[in-house]
Design an enzyme around this catalytic site. Structure first.
Site, PDB file in Angstrom:
ATOM      1  N   THR A  17      -1.597 -32.640 -15.822  1.00 13.44           N
ATOM      2  CA  THR A  17      -1.672 -31.179 -15.896  1.00 13.44           C
ATOM      3  C   THR A  17      -0.328 -30.520 -15.655  1.00 13.44           C
ATOM      4  OG1 THR A  17      -3.979 -31.176 -15.278  1.00 13.44           O
ATOM      5  CG2 THR A  17      -2.774 -29.177 -14.776  1.00 13.44           C
ATOM      6  N   SER A  64      -4.367 -38.393 -16.984  1.00 10.46           N
ATOM      7  CA  SER A  64      -4.411 -39.599 -16.144  1.00 10.46           C
ATOM      8  C   SER A  64      -5.810 -40.184 -16.005  1.00 10.46           C
ATOM      9  CB  SER A  64      -3.791 -39.339 -14.779  1.00 10.46           C
ATOM     10  OG  SER A  64      -4.674 -38.636 -13.949  1.00 10.46           O
ATOM     11  N   THR A  97      -3.230 -35.634 -11.746  1.00 12.88           N
ATOM     12  CA  THR A  97      -3.749 -35.743 -10.371  1.00 12.88           C
ATOM     13  C   THR A  97      -5.016 -36.596 -10.265  1.00 12.88           C
ATOM     14  OG1 THR A  97      -5.044 -33.716 -10.585  1.00 12.88           O
ATOM     15  CG2 THR A  97      -2.803 -33.499  -9.704  1.00 12.88           C
ATOM     16  N   ASP A  98      -5.718 -36.788 -11.402  1.00  7.28           N
ATOM     17  CA  ASP A  98      -7.010 -37.496 -11.316  1.00  7.28           C
ATOM     18  C   ASP A  98      -6.871 -38.921 -10.786  1.00  7.28           C
ATOM     19  OD1 ASP A  98      -8.244 -35.254 -12.236  1.00  7.28           O
ATOM     20  OD2 ASP A  98      -8.627 -35.992 -14.264  1.00  7.28           O
TER      21      ASP A  98
HETATM   22  N1  ASP Z   1      -6.949 -34.479 -15.965  1.00  5.04           N
HETATM   23  C1  ASP Z   1      -5.632 -34.196 -15.448  1.00  5.04           C
HETATM   24  C2  ASP Z   1      -4.922 -35.522 -15.244  1.00  5.04           C
HETATM   25  O1  ASP Z   1      -5.237 -36.214 -14.321  1.00  5.04           O
HETATM   26  C3  ASP Z   1      -5.738 -33.454 -14.182  1.00  5.04           C
HETATM   27  C4  ASP Z   1      -4.440 -33.137 -13.485  1.00  5.04           C
HETATM   28  O2  ASP Z   1      -3.381 -33.639 -13.782  1.00  5.04           O
HETATM   29  O3  ASP Z   1      -4.516 -32.306 -12.554  1.00  5.04           O
HETATM   30  O4  ASP Z   1      -4.066 -35.870 -16.053  1.00  5.04           O
END
Ligand code: ASP
Length: 329
Positions: A17, A64, A97-98
């Site tokens: 993200t 991710s 973040t995932d």
């Molecule tokens: N779906 C995103 C990822 O993990 C969420 C994020 O980065 O906050 O790439």
């Protein structure tokens, strides 16, 4: 007057993200992760050049949720190469973040360098109102450039907070304060331009002691405990001949009577079974009810217990030796 030489921080971009792009500034959910390049990200924080000489490269541009073992190993190899380069003082890894906590923990097990390695990400895409990525990136570079961060192993910096890779976990689906360290607490904070560490580096014995795997890791699955369980998923894993099962049990890794005989059968087939907890905090410890060969996960959440078990099984360790390593968490 000659300008003081700034530390050289290299950025490895993995997508997520922080590099996300949406059609509108008020769109914080429907966006494409990993759409923006590292140069664009850096443009949002021109102040970074006062802190460090920054270079960067893209390792992956993914959401991710799609992280694979292959990519995680590629990231570890590239990080190791960069850290052995004398011209680089520290690394920042921008990541979705995932699964950020999984990559950070994997690198904490496989990277031994004392140079700072700092993971960061964002909860709001780069195009959003109040995007959190730029300040997170600035703080991550600030941390990687700080001599105070040396020897801390792999760090995670988001929302002005510094965490260790072993304890940190994503706790909220959408808030910017999603990363927390529920067992040992945060390692430090960043206030304005000041970095403060509250706790010494962890001395977990697994840290940096595994070599980066050269082949696929042993297949290991996570099962999630719930009421009214039945044993069919365990039977499927025995049939599939997996190497390990992480059982995310209720409370302190409790296993229902419906599933216990199946997990014992799995052990008779040579499958290593680790009891973890679905609660998200606290330790799972060995008890008389679940003696060896059941392994207790300590404070590791199921997704990190899985990575540690994979690396330990690849070394062909026995349950006693495996438990010894988990005891340190
Ligand atoms: N779906 C995103 C990822 O993990 C969420 C994020 O980065 O906050 O790439």
């Amino acid at each position: 007057m000659t300008k003081e030489k700034l530390p050289h921080i290299h950025i490895l971009a993995m997508g997520g993200t922080i590099a996300g792009s949406a059609a509108h500034a008020d769109e914080t959910v429907g966006y494409r992760a990993g759409a923006i390049g590292i140069d664009e990200l850096l443009k949002a924080v021109p102040q970074i050049t006062d802190i460090a000489e920054v270079t960067g490269e893209t390792v992956a541009a993914i959401d991710s949720k799609d992280l694979t073992e292959e990519l995680m190993i590629k990231l570890a190899h590239r990080a190791e190469e960069c850290l052995s380069d004398d011209s680089i003082d520290g690394l920042v890894i921008t990541h979705g973040t995932d699964t950020l906590e999984e990559s950070a923990f994997f690198l904490s097990l496989t990277i031994a360098s004392p140079k700072p390695v700092v993971f960061t990400g964002a909860m709001r895409p780069a195009t959003a109102l109040s995007a959190d990525g730029p300040l997170n990136l600035l703080n991550a570079v600030r941390t990687a450039a700080s001599p105070d961060a040396r020897g801390y192993g792999i760090l995670v910096v988001l929302n002005d907070t510094i965490h260790s890779a072993a304890d940190v976990t994503k706790c909220d689906t959408s808030r910017v304060d999603t990363f927390r360290s529920p067992n040992r607490g945060e390692l430090g904070r960043i206030t304005g331009s000041q970095l403060r560490f509250f706790a010494p580096p962890s001395s977990a014995p697994g840290r940096g002691t595994f070599s980066i795997p050269s082949e696929a890791l042993p297949e290991t699955a996570i099962l999630y405990g719930h009421e009214n369980e039945s044993r069919f998923l365990v039977d499927a894993l025995i049939e599939k001949n997996v190497s390990g099962i992480i059982y995310a049990g209720k409370g302190m890794g409790s296993i229902s009577e419906a599933v216990l005989p199946a997990l014992r059968e799995a052990q008779e087939h040579g499958i290593i079974v680790v009891r973890a907890s679905r609660t998200g905090a606290g330790a799972v410890i060995p008890t008389a009810i679940y003696p060896l060969p059941f392994i207790a996960s300590g404070t590791l959440v199921p997704q990190k217990a899985r990575l540690l078990l994979q690396l330990l099984s690849a070394k062909k360790m026995n349950p006693n030796e495996i438990q010894h390593v988990f005891n340190a968490y």
